[in-house]
Design an enzyme around this catalytic site. Structure first.
Site, PDB file in Angstrom:
ATOM      1  CG  HIS A   1     -43.574 -33.657  22.449  1.00 42.81           C
ATOM      2  ND1 HIS A   1     -43.189 -33.075  23.637  1.00 42.81           N
ATOM      3  CD2 HIS A   1     -44.934 -33.717  22.486  1.00 42.81           C
ATOM      4  CE1 HIS A   1     -44.259 -32.792  24.355  1.00 42.81           C
ATOM      5  NE2 HIS A   1     -45.323 -33.171  23.674  1.00 42.81           N
ATOM      6  CD  GLU A   2     -47.498 -35.074  19.962  1.00 41.21           C
ATOM      7  OE1 GLU A   2     -48.227 -35.833  20.627  1.00 41.21           O
ATOM      8  OE2 GLU A   2     -47.425 -33.848  20.180  1.00 41.21           O
TER       9      GLU A   2
ATOM     10  CG  HIS B   1     -47.076 -37.464  24.966  1.00 42.49           C
ATOM     11  ND1 HIS B   1     -47.014 -37.040  26.280  1.00 42.49           N
ATOM     12  CD2 HIS B   1     -47.114 -36.339  24.208  1.00 42.49           C
ATOM     13  CE1 HIS B   1     -47.011 -35.722  26.317  1.00 42.49           C
ATOM     14  NE2 HIS B   1     -47.056 -35.273  25.081  1.00 42.49           N
TER      15      HIS B   1
ATOM     16  CD  GLU C   1     -47.567 -31.936  26.712  1.00 42.25           C
ATOM     17  OE1 GLU C   1     -46.896 -31.603  25.723  1.00 42.25           O
ATOM     18  OE2 GLU C   1     -48.422 -32.849  26.675  1.00 42.25           O
TER      19      GLU C   1
END
Length: 300
Positions: free
Chosen positions: A169-170, A173, A226
């Site tokens: 997920h990070e 970004h 997100e």
């Protein structure tokens, strides 16, 4: 009979007229035109999502990487990371290595779904991963591939698979250039604020206008970031041979770790855990398909 004072013609006063009023409206119109042109001229299609996003053309990947490196150095100067030989550091670095190895194929696959070519700005990333002792259940990946995981996340994640979901997920970004998008949105908000001031709004009215822009545009846009990172990160974890199903338990535990203190979703930059879990469940068939396609069997 009322006596008129000197210079009183008896005519009703003129409101908002005169040169000053006209100039104010012209200035307001100029800001609105500038804001519209800025928005229209800086839109681009994102191959990861197929959506049209706002990225200021003056914010290049090189500038993003430089800002990410500067922020990373400042963080590490204040928060000393674990020794790379520490078992927790070694485990986190191994997970990161497996995820990074799948960025190429996942980027290409997602772009292909939208009939687009994959971006390659990430090929210039100088990846680095550290583990920072802290009670925070958090992690980050800055533009340029500078990553950190806080030790407080380890007991919440519990498993390598769940940790891979968070780290994917990070990484997402950074791949999606969400940092550049946020800077562009902030500039658009500043243009709106200047337009309000030029239009004669007082401080309270400007505050109300900015609050309306926040709830109606900025916060929903942040929540969409997100959601996008959840999808791309889940595909990375699955392609790297981690079990995407672990994402469900992870976000259940994340919700529990907050102690129910999270703000309502409409006033938050993040979806609430319930919305997140529902979205991840919907993505699970796709994630499992990515796992089947890209997870190479272990050597015999």
């Amino acid at each position: 009979m009322r006596r008129q004072s000197f210079g009183d013609s008896g005519a009703a006063p003129r409101r908002g007229g005169g040169l000053f009023g006209n100039v104010r409206w012209l200035v307001l119109l100029g800001f609105l035109v500038y804001g519209g042109c800025y928005y229209l001229s800086n839109r681009t299609e994102d191959p990861y999502t197929g959506q049209t996003v706002l990225i200021d053309g003056a914010i290049g990947p090189e500038q993003e990487r430089a800002l990410g490196l500067q922020a990373y150095r400042e963080i590490l100067a204040q928060e000393r990371p674990l020794d790379p030989a520490d078992p927790a550091s070694q485990e986190i670095r191994e997970i990161a290595s497996r995820l990074i190895a799948k960025v190429d194929v996942v980027s290409a696959a997602l772009a292909s779904e939208h009939g687009m070519r994959a971006q390659d700005h990430w090929r210039q990333f100088e990846w680095d991963v550290n583990v920072i002792p802290s009670e925070q259940a958090n992690a980050f990946c800055l533009p340029g591939g500078k990553m950190a995981v806080y030790t407080g996340l380890i007991p919440v994640a519990r498993t390598r698979d769940a940790m891979a979901v968070v780290m994917g997920h990070e990484i997402a970004h950074a791949l999606l250039r969400h940092g550049a998008q946020r800077m562009s949105q902030q500039k658009l908000a500043q243009i709106g604020q200047m337009a309000g001031a030029a239009g004669g709004l007082d401080a309270q009215q400007q505050q109300m206008m900015m609050a309306a822009m926040g709830y109606g545009y900025l916060l929903p846009y942040a929540r969409s970031h997100e959601t996008q990172a959840d999808e791309v990160g889940l595909m990375l974890a699955a392609a790297a041979c981690y079990d995407p199903n672990e994402a469900i338990g992870l976000w259940e535990r994340m919700g529990q770790s907050s102690g129910g203190q999270a703000p309502p979703e409409f006033s938050s930059t993040h979806p609430n855990p319930g919305s997140r879990i529902q979205n991840l469940q919907a993505l699970m068939p796709k994630a499992l398909e990515y796992r089947q396609r890209f997870c190479a069997p272990p050597p015999s």
